[in-house]
Write a protein that holds these residues in place. Sequence first.
Motif, mmCIF file in Angstrom:
data_model
loop_
_atom_site.group_PDB
_atom_site.id
_atom_site.type_symbol
_atom_site.label_atom_id
_atom_site.label_comp_id
_atom_site.label_asym_id
_atom_site.label_seq_id
_atom_site.Cartn_x
_atom_site.Cartn_y
_atom_site.Cartn_z
ATOM 1 N N ALA A 1 0.838 -1.201 0.000
ATOM 2 C CA ALA A 1 0.000 0.000 0.000
ATOM 3 C C ALA A 1 0.875 1.253 0.000
ATOM 4 N N PHE A 2 1.968 1.213 0.729
ATOM 5 C CA PHE A 2 2.916 2.318 0.769
ATOM 6 C C PHE A 2 3.479 2.580 -0.625
ATOM 7 N N VAL A 3 3.881 1.538 -1.326
ATOM 8 C CA VAL A 3 4.414 1.681 -2.683
ATOM 9 C C VAL A 3 3.343 2.260 -3.608
ATOM 10 N N ALA A 4 2.116 1.807 -3.464
ATOM 11 C CA ALA A 4 1.019 2.337 -4.283
ATOM 12 C C ALA A 4 0.806 3.821 -3.999
ATOM 13 N N GLU A 5 0.908 4.214 -2.734
ATOM 14 C CA GLU A 5 0.788 5.633 -2.371
ATOM 15 C C GLU A 5 1.875 6.447 -3.062
ATOM 16 N N LEU A 6 3.101 5.929 -3.050
ATOM 17 C CA LEU A 6 4.215 6.634 -3.683
ATOM 18 C C LEU A 6 3.997 6.766 -5.183
ATOM 19 N N GLN A 7 3.537 5.700 -5.818
ATOM 20 C CA GLN A 7 3.275 5.753 -7.251
ATOM 21 C C GLN A 7 2.215 6.807 -7.563
ATOM 22 N N ALA A 8 1.184 6.878 -6.751
ATOM 23 C CA ALA A 8 0.117 7.857 -6.948
ATOM 24 C C ALA A 8 0.625 9.290 -6.782
ATOM 25 N N GLN A 9 1.670 9.452 -5.976
ATOM 26 C CA GLN A 9 2.229 10.787 -5.729
ATOM 27 C C GLN A 9 3.280 11.186 -6.766
ATOM 28 N N GLY A 10 3.675 10.281 -7.650
ATOM 29 C CA GLY A 10 4.636 10.614 -8.689
ATOM 30 C C GLY A 10 5.995 9.964 -8.555
ATOM 31 N N ALA A 11 6.103 8.964 -7.718
ATOM 32 C CA ALA A 11 7.401 8.309 -7.516
ATOM 33 C C ALA A 11 7.908 7.625 -8.775
ATOM 34 N N GLY A 12 7.020 7.228 -9.652
ATOM 35 C CA GLY A 12 7.451 6.600 -10.898
ATOM 36 C C GLY A 12 8.275 7.553 -11.747
ATOM 37 N N THR A 13 7.895 8.818 -11.762
ATOM 38 C CA THR A 13 8.655 9.824 -12.502
ATOM 39 C C THR A 13 10.017 10.039 -11.868
ATOM 40 N N ILE A 14 10.069 10.041 -10.552
ATOM 41 C CA ILE A 14 11.351 10.172 -9.845
ATOM 42 C C ILE A 14 12.254 9.003 -10.230
ATOM 43 N N GLU A 15 11.693 7.815 -10.227
ATOM 44 C CA GLU A 15 12.469 6.623 -10.584
ATOM 45 C C GLU A 15 13.020 6.726 -12.002
ATOM 46 N N GLU A 16 12.207 7.201 -12.944
ATOM 47 C CA GLU A 16 12.655 7.357 -14.330
ATOM 48 C C GLU A 16 13.827 8.332 -14.430
#
Length: 70
Positions: free
Chosen positions: A44-59
């Motif tokens: 759930a924590f990872v999903a929260e991060l993805q919803a906040q834009g963590a995927g863009t940070i990772e890219e």
Amino acid sequence: DKNVQYDSVALKENVPGFVEIVEYVEEEFVKFVMGTRSLDEYDAFVAELQAQGAGTIEEIYNKAYQASLA
């Protein structure tokens, strides 16, 4: 890796709330380590991060890392 040059401008421009996301990760990491937040909540924590834009940070981090290998 200390040789990787991350583009902090790109992070701040492309990820609204970048600073808040980083702070949130740090706060929640401590909770997981100290046991005040159950590891059962990690997905759930990872999903929260993805919803906040963590995927863009990772890219952005991955692009900087790949550039450092060239």
